[in-house]
Write an enzyme that holds these catalytic residues in place. Structure first.
Site, mmCIF file in Angstrom:
data_model
loop_
_atom_site.group_PDB
_atom_site.id
_atom_site.type_symbol
_atom_site.label_atom_id
_atom_site.label_comp_id
_atom_site.label_asym_id
_atom_site.label_seq_id
_atom_site.Cartn_x
_atom_site.Cartn_y
_atom_site.Cartn_z
ATOM 1 C CG ASP A 13 -1.849 -1.228 1.213
ATOM 2 O OD1 ASP A 13 -2.200 -1.694 0.120
ATOM 3 O OD2 ASP A 13 -2.178 -1.712 2.305
ATOM 4 C CE LYS A 16 2.321 -2.546 -4.265
ATOM 5 N NZ LYS A 16 2.059 -2.098 -2.889
ATOM 6 N N GLY A 40 -4.621 -4.326 -3.712
ATOM 7 C CA GLY A 40 -5.602 -3.293 -4.032
ATOM 8 C C GLY A 40 -4.817 -2.070 -4.437
ATOM 9 C CG HIS A 41 -2.109 -2.134 -6.961
ATOM 10 N ND1 HIS A 41 -1.220 -2.722 -7.822
ATOM 11 C CD2 HIS A 41 -1.827 -2.645 -5.732
ATOM 12 C CE1 HIS A 41 -0.427 -3.546 -7.134
ATOM 13 N NE2 HIS A 41 -0.789 -3.529 -5.870
ATOM 14 C CD GLN A 226 0.835 -9.015 -2.507
ATOM 15 O OE1 GLN A 226 1.505 -9.644 -3.302
ATOM 16 N NE2 GLN A 226 -0.432 -8.726 -2.740
HETATM 17 P P1 GDP Z 1 -0.763 0.265 -3.553
HETATM 18 O O1 GDP Z 1 -1.354 -0.991 -3.053
HETATM 19 O O2 GDP Z 1 0.709 0.347 -3.311
HETATM 20 O O3 GDP Z 1 -1.107 0.568 -4.986
HETATM 21 O O4 GDP Z 1 -1.388 1.443 -2.680
HETATM 22 P P2 GDP Z 1 -2.954 1.593 -2.277
HETATM 23 O O5 GDP Z 1 -3.692 2.054 -3.450
HETATM 24 O O6 GDP Z 1 -3.434 0.392 -1.571
HETATM 25 O O7 GDP Z 1 -2.835 2.717 -1.175
HETATM 26 C C1 GDP Z 1 -2.279 3.963 -1.422
HETATM 27 C C2 GDP Z 1 -3.324 5.030 -1.119
HETATM 28 O O8 GDP Z 1 -2.697 6.295 -1.066
HETATM 29 C C3 GDP Z 1 -4.388 5.163 -2.191
HETATM 30 O O9 GDP Z 1 -5.583 5.549 -1.585
HETATM 31 C C4 GDP Z 1 -3.849 6.266 -3.090
HETATM 32 O O10 GDP Z 1 -4.856 6.952 -3.796
HETATM 33 C C5 GDP Z 1 -3.204 7.153 -2.074
HETATM 34 N N1 GDP Z 1 -2.036 7.931 -2.547
HETATM 35 C C6 GDP Z 1 -1.051 7.559 -3.400
HETATM 36 N N2 GDP Z 1 -0.111 8.522 -3.476
HETATM 37 C C7 GDP Z 1 -0.503 9.517 -2.656
HETATM 38 C C8 GDP Z 1 0.072 10.771 -2.275
HETATM 39 O O11 GDP Z 1 1.145 11.158 -2.695
HETATM 40 N N3 GDP Z 1 -0.639 11.506 -1.371
HETATM 41 C C9 GDP Z 1 -1.825 11.106 -0.852
HETATM 42 N N4 GDP Z 1 -2.429 11.886 0.022
HETATM 43 N N5 GDP Z 1 -2.388 9.932 -1.186
HETATM 44 C C10 GDP Z 1 -1.724 9.146 -2.064
HETATM 45 P P1 IMO Z 2 -0.903 -4.236 -2.196
HETATM 46 O O1 IMO Z 2 -0.454 -4.784 -3.519
HETATM 47 C C1 IMO Z 2 -0.915 -4.681 2.145
HETATM 48 C C2 IMO Z 2 -0.983 -8.759 3.756
HETATM 49 C C3 IMO Z 2 -2.256 -9.189 4.476
HETATM 50 C C4 IMO Z 2 -1.677 -10.151 5.475
HETATM 51 C C5 IMO Z 2 -0.549 -10.830 4.710
HETATM 52 C C6 IMO Z 2 -0.931 -12.184 4.109
HETATM 53 O O2 IMO Z 2 -2.202 -3.529 -2.243
HETATM 54 O O3 IMO Z 2 0.192 -3.452 -1.551
HETATM 55 P P2 IMO Z 2 -2.453 -12.915 2.052
HETATM 56 O O4 IMO Z 2 -3.912 -12.685 1.792
HETATM 57 O O5 IMO Z 2 -1.553 -12.343 1.011
HETATM 58 O O6 IMO Z 2 -2.135 -14.340 2.365
HETATM 59 O O7 IMO Z 2 -2.172 -12.097 3.424
HETATM 60 O O8 IMO Z 2 -0.214 -9.933 3.652
HETATM 61 N N1 IMO Z 2 -1.187 -8.244 2.376
HETATM 62 C C7 IMO Z 2 -1.124 -6.948 2.043
HETATM 63 N N2 IMO Z 2 -0.953 -5.852 2.803
HETATM 64 N N3 IMO Z 2 -1.023 -4.549 0.806
HETATM 65 C C8 IMO Z 2 -1.175 -5.641 0.019
HETATM 66 O O9 IMO Z 2 -1.179 -5.559 -1.318
HETATM 67 C C9 IMO Z 2 -1.272 -6.907 0.635
HETATM 68 N N4 IMO Z 2 -1.441 -8.169 0.183
HETATM 69 C C10 IMO Z 2 -1.374 -8.970 1.242
HETATM 70 O O10 IMO Z 2 -2.883 -8.093 5.087
HETATM 71 O O11 IMO Z 2 -1.069 -9.438 6.534
HETATM 72 MG MG MG Z 3 -2.918 -1.657 -1.798
#
Ligand code: GDP
Ligand code: IMO
Ligand code: MG
Length: 426
Positions: A13, A16, A40-41, A226
């Site tokens: 998170d 990416k 979840g991206h 991840q």
């Molecule tokens: P990922 O799994 O690495 O793709 O990241 P996620 O989407 O799960 O979580 C990142 C969160 O931060 C999302 O809600 C994005 O919209 C948000 N985000 C990404 N870059 C920025 C930033 O520079 N500032 C803020 N405030 N939010 C950001």
């Molecule tokens: P993105 O790509 C954050 C965590 C779960 C749990 C552990 C194992 O959005 O960054 P699993 O279901 O993979 O067997 O769970 O890994 N986990 C993540 N945490 N971002 C993710 O993906 C994750 N994918 C798995 O919360 O701790």
């Molecule tokens: Mg994510």
């Protein structure tokens, strides 16, 4: 652009999806190479949010190939739901541009059931807090050589035989150990048939697609899921996911050679978060932690769980830089730190009476470290409108410079807001 791997440097998170979406404009193809819909991206374009779990984050750019490769575990129902959602928004999700490797492992109904049975049986302190999406059990079957692969979806007889074989052992577990109803292989098969029929047109030789893209003089963007500290080998085992997250897996997980991976960008949140269980040395349990959670909207994009928040941890980042040979960082969510008086950076750990620069290698060693902090002054005011590096307050630039010093890796991209446009490229 060179062929580029995007990896999460922390516990996932990091943002990416946003960076992949931004860089996809210059790529010919975008590849998801590991993980599944545990990811979840989030993409935000002109204020509109789109969350992707399986489809590569380049999909909003017309004409770019989006490839799901052999290293991924794919839930076909989630895949169809995701393409239906995108199609409803007018996004092209035709098999001409969206392809699934015939070697991709398929997440089956019994994998999800097993994932959830296992988690609910574990004691409170041994629960991993998985996403419950069947990720671990699917990778287990792959390694046990009894997995269903995407190509099998177009071969009903093989599919039926594999389901029957896989359920022999699992039904014993369901019935005798977990006290749930065993699964009827014929029903699992029949339920999957209409789904398989819809997925079949997307099957392709993804490794060749990657090579052809490169031969055409275009670049490939490899989208990690991840974060490196969730890596099955190098993460905080056993509180990890079930795949290799490190950059090297972009090669094995997609069917290209390691020399073809030219640029390795580590996505790094300006502080640290973690969802699920496991050690987190810089975790904050105070007001500052609550502020980061609230201002950063730190809720999981897949499960909606609250993310745990803490200070930036350079031990974590140094380890990632070493494991992935990072060429640069993309620093995200810097805007979330605005208006904090003081910023802390963990520069080392105290572990067994010594000061260490890298995480301990023993199981759960990270649960027994004490962070050593350095403190820096914060900055005031909104930075989300900054378009150039020089427009950032001096305290923000000092924070970035210190990250570079402590890691030996330069920060090439700074993200100051969720929108594609809220990005500074140095
Ligand atoms: P990922 O799994 O690495 O793709 O990241 P996620 O989407 O799960 O979580 C990142 C969160 O931060 C999302 O809600 C994005 O919209 C948000 N985000 C990404 N870059 C920025 C930033 O520079 N500032 C803020 N405030 N939010 C950001
Ligand atoms: P993105 O790509 C954050 C965590 C779960 C749990 C552990 C194992 O959005 O960054 P699993 O279901 O993979 O067997 O769970 O890994 N986990 C993540 N945490 N971002 C993710 O993906 C994750 N994918 C798995 O919360 O701790
Ligand atoms: Mg994510």
């Amino acid at each position: 652009m060179s062929n580029t791997v995007i990896v999460g440097t922390q516990w996932g998170d990091e943002g990416k999806g946003k960076i992949v979406d931004m860089l996809a404009e210059k790529a010919g193809a975008i590849v998801r190479f590991q993980g599944g819909n545990n990811a979840g991206h989030t993409l935000v374009v002109d204020g509109e949010q789109c969350i992707l779990h399986l489809i590569p984050s380049g999909v909003l750019h017309e004409g770019k190939k989006c490839l799901i490769s052999n290293g991924v575990v794919l839930d076909p129902e989630v895949f169809l739901k995701e393409i239906d959602g995108l199609a409803a928004k007018g996004v092209d999700v035709s098999p001409a541009r969206l392809m699934i490797s015939k070697k991709t492992q398929i997440i089956m109904a019994y994998h999800k059931l097993l994932d959830n049975c296992r988690e609910s049986m574990k004691s409170a302190d041994s629960k991993i807090g998985t996403t419950g999406r069947g990720i671990g059990p699917c990778y287990e079957d792959k390694m046990s050589r009894i997995g269903v692969r995407a190509a099998d979806l177009a071969d009903p007889e093989l599919l039926r035989a594999k389901i029957e074989a896989a359920l022999v052992e699992k039904n014993v577990l369901f019935e005798k150990l977990f006290n749930v109803e065993p699964l009827d292989p014929e029903k699992v098969f029949q339920d999957l048939l209409p789904i398989a029929e819809r997925v079949a047109p997307y099957l392709a030789d993804v490794s060749s697609e990657i090579q052809n893209t490169i031969k055409e003089g275009k670049s490939v963007l490899f989208e990690g899921a991840q974060g490196v500290h969730l890596d099955i080998d190098h993460g905080t085992y056993p509180f990890v996911t079930s795949s290799n997250v490190v950059a090297g897996n972009a090669a094995a997980g997609s069917g290209c050679g390691p020399r073809q991976l030219e640029r390795i960008i580590g996505i790094c949140k300006a502080y640290t978060t973690r969802v699920g269980a496991g050690p987190f040395p810089t975790e904050l349990f105070d007001e500052v932690g609550d502020t980061l959670q609230r201002v950063g909207h730190e809720f999981g994009a897949t499960t909606g769980r609250k993310r745990r928040c803490g200070w930036l941890d350079m031990v974590v980042l140094r380890e990632t830089a070493r494991l992935c040979d990072l060429t640069e960082f993309a620093l995200t969510k810097l805007d979330v730190l605005s208006d904090l008086d003081e910023l802390k950076i963990c520069v080392a750990y105290e572990y067994r009476g010594e000061k260490v620069a890298y995480p301990p290698q023993e199981q759960n060693g990270m649960a027994h470290v004490k962070p050593v902090y350095e403190s820096m002054p914060g900055w005031k005011g909104d930075i989300t409108k900054a378009k150039k590096y020089d427009e950032l307050p001096v305290e923000a630039r000092n924070y970035i410079a210190r990250i570079e010093e402590l890691s030996g890796v330069k920060v090439g991209i700074v993200s100051v807001g969720p929108d594609r446009a809220e990005t500074i490229v140095r």
